[in-house]
Scaffold this active site. Structure first.
Site, PDB file in Angstrom:
ATOM      1  N   TYR A 103      24.434 101.264 128.391  1.00 21.52           N
ATOM      2  CA  TYR A 103      24.772 102.391 127.525  1.00 21.52           C
ATOM      3  C   TYR A 103      23.782 102.605 126.397  1.00 21.52           C
ATOM      4  O   TYR A 103      23.977 103.489 125.571  1.00 21.52           O
ATOM      5  CB  TYR A 103      26.201 102.204 126.986  1.00 21.52           C
ATOM      6  CG  TYR A 103      27.164 101.969 128.117  1.00 21.52           C
ATOM      7  CD1 TYR A 103      27.543 103.009 128.958  1.00 21.52           C
ATOM      8  CD2 TYR A 103      27.628 100.689 128.417  1.00 21.52           C
ATOM      9  CE1 TYR A 103      28.378 102.794 130.037  1.00 21.52           C
ATOM     10  CE2 TYR A 103      28.466 100.460 129.491  1.00 21.52           C
ATOM     11  CZ  TYR A 103      28.835 101.513 130.309  1.00 21.52           C
ATOM     12  OH  TYR A 103      29.651 101.292 131.403  1.00 21.52           O
TER      13      TYR A 103
ATOM     14  N   HIS B  46      35.062  97.793 138.165  1.00 18.36           N
ATOM     15  CA  HIS B  46      36.396  97.637 137.564  1.00 18.36           C
ATOM     16  C   HIS B  46      37.502  98.274 138.413  1.00 18.36           C
ATOM     17  O   HIS B  46      38.681  97.963 138.224  1.00 18.36           O
ATOM     18  CB  HIS B  46      36.440  98.279 136.175  1.00 18.36           C
ATOM     19  CG  HIS B  46      35.530  97.649 135.178  1.00 18.36           C
ATOM     20  ND1 HIS B  46      35.543  96.310 134.903  1.00 18.36           N
ATOM     21  CD2 HIS B  46      34.549  98.191 134.392  1.00 18.36           C
ATOM     22  CE1 HIS B  46      34.618  96.040 133.984  1.00 18.36           C
ATOM     23  NE2 HIS B  46      34.006  97.162 133.663  1.00 18.36           N
TER      24      HIS B  46
ATOM     25  N   ASP C 141      26.786  92.634 134.955  1.00 11.65           N
ATOM     26  CA  ASP C 141      27.310  93.531 133.929  1.00 11.65           C
ATOM     27  C   ASP C 141      27.991  92.694 132.844  1.00 11.65           C
ATOM     28  O   ASP C 141      28.488  91.595 133.107  1.00 11.65           O
ATOM     29  CB  ASP C 141      28.320  94.481 134.574  1.00 11.65           C
ATOM     30  CG  ASP C 141      28.748  95.610 133.654  1.00 11.65           C
ATOM     31  OD1 ASP C 141      28.234  96.729 133.809  1.00 11.65           O
ATOM     32  OD2 ASP C 141      29.613  95.371 132.787  1.00 11.65           O
TER      33      ASP C 141
ATOM     34  N   ASP D 275      24.349  96.653 130.490  1.00 10.89           N
ATOM     35  CA  ASP D 275      24.930  96.521 129.159  1.00 10.89           C
ATOM     36  C   ASP D 275      24.860  95.073 128.688  1.00 10.89           C
ATOM     37  O   ASP D 275      25.241  94.759 127.562  1.00 10.89           O
ATOM     38  CB  ASP D 275      26.377  97.034 129.111  1.00 10.89           C
ATOM     39  CG  ASP D 275      27.200  96.616 130.307  1.00 10.89           C
ATOM     40  OD1 ASP D 275      26.718  95.809 131.123  1.00 10.89           O
ATOM     41  OD2 ASP D 275      28.344  97.101 130.443  1.00 10.89           O
TER      42      ASP D 275
ATOM     43  N   ASP E  92      36.768 111.820 123.288  1.00  8.96           N
ATOM     44  CA  ASP E  92      37.258 110.466 123.547  1.00  8.96           C
ATOM     45  C   ASP E  92      36.120 109.496 123.242  1.00  8.96           C
ATOM     46  O   ASP E  92      35.252 109.249 124.086  1.00  8.96           O
ATOM     47  CB  ASP E  92      37.712 110.322 124.998  1.00  8.96           C
ATOM     48  CG  ASP E  92      38.336 108.953 125.284  1.00  8.96           C
ATOM     49  OD1 ASP E  92      38.152 108.024 124.465  1.00  8.96           O
ATOM     50  OD2 ASP E  92      38.992 108.808 126.325  1.00  8.96           O
TER      51      ASP E  92
ATOM     52  N   HIS F 100      30.750  93.271 131.336  1.00  5.19           N
ATOM     53  CA  HIS F 100      32.210  93.259 131.479  1.00  5.19           C
ATOM     54  C   HIS F 100      32.586  92.588 132.794  1.00  5.19           C
ATOM     55  O   HIS F 100      31.885  92.712 133.792  1.00  5.19           O
ATOM     56  CB  HIS F 100      32.769  94.686 131.468  1.00  5.19           C
ATOM     57  CG  HIS F 100      32.447  95.451 130.228  1.00  5.19           C
ATOM     58  ND1 HIS F 100      31.339  96.280 130.137  1.00  5.19           N
ATOM     59  CD2 HIS F 100      33.078  95.524 129.028  1.00  5.19           C
ATOM     60  CE1 HIS F 100      31.312  96.825 128.927  1.00  5.19           C
ATOM     61  NE2 HIS F 100      32.354  96.382 128.235  1.00  5.19           N
TER      62      HIS F 100
END
Length: 731
Positions: free
Chosen positions: A369, A199, A236, A329, A84, A238
């Site tokens: 990441y 999240h 972050d 990130d 994935d 996101h």
């Protein structure tokens, strides 16, 4: 469990009756904390001091409060079991590489180590539904195919037979840290955990996140410790839509998030991630979204948002605890963020948060990441929590147009809810300059188009960063009467030097009031201390002089001849500043509370906010975030001189706050010059230079008067072309 630094240590559960029962726990590092067991009623006074690992005795002697670190290899057991590409970037190496870097830099050894534990299902239920917890619990016995089928019901998630215990441990580790900070066992700390959490929602896993670690911690802090105001800072890249959803109706939690948005084209592609979504019902104004509508945001953009959005709101909110959803990130080189913030930027962000909530800050790992960048960002964040000076901030100090649009929009959306933002009358703006115009929305975990910098080049940049500045201690050039004070042990008491004939003559021209012997003795101590700061023998210092205006002039000239290329002087009160120093291109003078200055007399390097009202708490705090810090970050001084006149007018708390925050733009190189040897203030400032947290919260918010707010706004507008971080809008 295994791994470097791991071993078996006893841990005690303190029961309400005062008895102990002995168990054991595997934890990394050389020390552990005796903390209450989940579900038990503890007696907080019975919690013993934390045991120190190697290096902690030295760290404690240097002054800062203890910093905790939680890491457990059990959280590395979860890994992707099928192909994935979207989820492949969230692997156990994120923790192992980061922890190895902390050990290599000697930072892990300086921390108090807390053991991780698994959260109870009751604790998970603070945020998540029993039905969802049961679903995740069931993954322990599923086959790989069943795990994959379940993951497909959610967005960007994978499961593993160890997901449930690892996710429980991520929550439990976060709660251990919060408990240690709120009971005073440590001052602050960081939890290296995975899976991440911000999240995840009440009934759903999302974006690599299973249980919402930080949201559960905030609820835990309110319910178990009785907190009424918790600040969550989510840096972050996101949007933490899960955390936002938990608290969107809750005025006891101020949630701040910046995130890559690109007008809803970047994951999670939600309308509720935009700047005008501010919370609901009683929670209106307590959700703060800063959408990044372009990639490539740099250090100046991040720091500007903190200065002009987060810090004013946080000071007004006056939190009792700061929780950081620390996703890296948003750092340079990360394939998710495509941003350009370098690792030292996160040290500065941490420094700006530490004066809040008496320094009670818990950083909890979220995303990140690019392994090298992630590890370096964590190192610099932890280094700042330990009280070390931050490295100089690199890059152009001018925020970009797109970030200014975001700042302007957020401030306009929140001005109705926060007094600290009402002095600006600029409305929201949305211009075509921020639209992507390229169609396809990037996916979480996918390699983004446009990432052109090769990993090798980036790694070279990260590893060629200068080493952390040494914690060289501070010096004191004050009267002998300070011997009774509680001062940092490593503090250097300056004996002074013989003043040269030229220096004595300069002094006599500047000051004829004080006795010659007293004045020259103080001058000798001041010059000796300043020389040690300029040559790197000490990082910062405090000096007392019977004639502070004359001492300021001597110190400024000594700074210039001693090698400082850019010298920032923040003078508080009515002080006589020689004419030749006001327009010296290498000196920037910020005079707060001095004589009123006409607009015609204003210059690029001499900025005055005059009148006694300028030092009143509300006015000063507005000036600090809107004027003083943005100018300092734009100027990038080699040395900061803070001068407190005899009629200073600032509260001691405000002087401490100024001292703490101005260490950022100057990497800690600072001299404080006082005329009145106020012994409690000398003691407080010495500890502030050493990195100790403020002794209290900032207290009830006081607004600047309309007159003073207008004066500050005018000054910022007049000087924003000279000092670009003063900008808060594109108009």
């Amino acid at each position: 469990m295994g791994g470097p630094g791991h071993g078996e240590f006893p841990i005690f559960e303190f029961l309400s009756e005062g008895r102990t029962s002995e168990g054991s726990v595997c934890c990394g590092g050389a020390g552990f904390a005796c903390l209450p067991s989940p579900g038990r009623t503890e007696v907080r006074s019975r919690i013993p001091p934390l045991l120190a690992g190697p290096g902690m005795a030295e760290n404690r002697r240097s002054g800062p409060q203890a910093t905790a670190l939680i890491y457990d290899e059990d959280m590395t057991r979860v890994r992707l079991l099928w192909d994935d590409p979207e989820c492949a970037i969230e692997g156990p190496e994120r923790l192992t590489a980061t922890y190895a870097r902390l050990c290599h830099r000697g930072l892990a050894q300086r921390c108090v180590r807390l053991p991780a534990r698994e959260a109870t299902e009751e604790e998970l239920g603070l945020v998540h539904s029993p039905e969802y917890v049961a679903v995740v619990k069931g993954t322990q016995t599923m086959s790989t195919e069943e795990l994959r089928t379940l993951a497909q019901q959610y967005d960007a998630v994978y499961f593993h037979p160890s997901t449930f215990p690892c996710a429980r441990m991520a929550v439990g580790a976060t709660l251990q840290l919060v408990d240690a900070v709120l009971t005073g066992a440590v001052g602050n700390g960081m939890a290296l955990v995975r899976p991440p959490g911000h999240h995840s929602q009440r009934d759903a896993a999302n974006g690599f996140c299973v249980f919402n670690n930080v949201a559960i911690a905030a609820e835990h802090a309110k319910r178990r410790h009785g907190l009424q105001r918790v600040l969550i800072v989510d840096w972050d890249i996101h949007h933490g839509q899960g955390t936002q959803g938990v608290f969107e109706n809750d005025p006891s939690v101020l949630y701040f998030s910046w995130h890559r948005y690109e007008h809803q084209s970047f994951w999670p592609r939600l309308r509720e991630s935009d700047y005008d979504v501010v919370g609901q019902g009683p929670g209106r104004g307590f959700t703060v979204n800063v959408p990044w509508n372009k990639v490539g945001m740099k250090n100046a953009d991040y720091v500007s948002v903190f200065l002009h959005v987060l810090l004013p709101l946080a000071i007004e909110f006056d939190p009792e605890l700061v929780l950081v959803s620390a996703g890296f990130d948003s750092g340079i080189g990360d394939p998710e963020g495509q941003m350009q913030a370098t690792p030292e930027c996160f040290a500065h962000l941490t420094l700006l948060l530490l004066p809040l909530a008496r320094g009670r800050l818990c950083a909890v790992l979220e995303g990140g990441y690019h392994l090298q960048c992630l590890a370096e960002c964590v190192c610099l964040t932890l280094q700042t929590l330990l009280g070390d000076p931050v490295p100089a901030l690199s890059g152009d100090p001018a925020p970009c147009l797109s970030s200014l649009e975001s700042i302007q929009n957020v401030r306009a959306a929140h001005a109705p809810h926060w007094a600290s933002l009402r002095h600006e009358d600029t409305g929201p703006i949305l211009t075509p300059s921020t639209w992507c115009g390229d169609g396809g929305p990037p996916l979480l975990g996918a390699q983004s188009v446009g990432t052109t910098e090769r990993r090798g080049t980036l790694l070279d940049k990260l590893l060629s960063c200068p080493p952390p500045p040494p914690h060289t201690g501070i010096g004191l050039a004050v009267p002998d009467s300070t011997s009774s004070l509680n001062l940092p042990p490593a503090l250097l008491q300056e004996e002074g030097v013989i003043v040269s004939k030229e220096e004595a003559e300069m002094w006599s021209r500047l000051d004829s009031a004080s006795t010659q012997d007293q004045a020259l003795a103080a001058l000798g101590k001041l010059l000796a201390l300043l020389d040690k700061i300029l040559t790197g023998q000490v990082r910062a210092g405090i000096a007392v002089s019977p004639a502070v205006s004359a001492a300021m002039a001597v110190a400024l000239r000594k700074g210039l001849t001693g090698g400082a290329q850019r010298l920032l002087c923040v003078a508080v009160g009515e002080l006589d500043i020689p004419e030749d120093l006001r327009d010296n291109g290498r000196i920037l003078l910020l005079n707060i509370g001095g004589k009123e200055q006409s607009e015609a007399a204003a210059s690029r390097t001499h900025i005055c906010l005059g009148g006694h009202e300028a030092t009143e708490p509300g006015t000063f705090l507005l000036a600090l975030t809107s004027l003083i810090l943005p100018v300092a970050y734009s100027f990038r001084p080699d040395l900061v001189l803070i001068v407190l006149g005899p009629d200073c007018g600032l509260r001691n708390l405000d002087v401490e706050l100024l001292t703490r925050l101005l260490q950022g733009p100057v990497a800690g190189q600072m001299l404080l010059l006082l005329q009145n040897p106020d012994l409690p203030l000398v003691e407080a400032l010495a500890w502030a230079l050493e990195g100790r947290a403020l002794p209290s919260t900032l207290g009830p918010f006081l607004s600047a008067s309309p007159k003073q707010a207008l004066a500050i706004t005018r000054l910022c507008r007049q000087r924003r072309l000279d000092w670009p971080m003063l900008q808060v809008s594109v108009t």
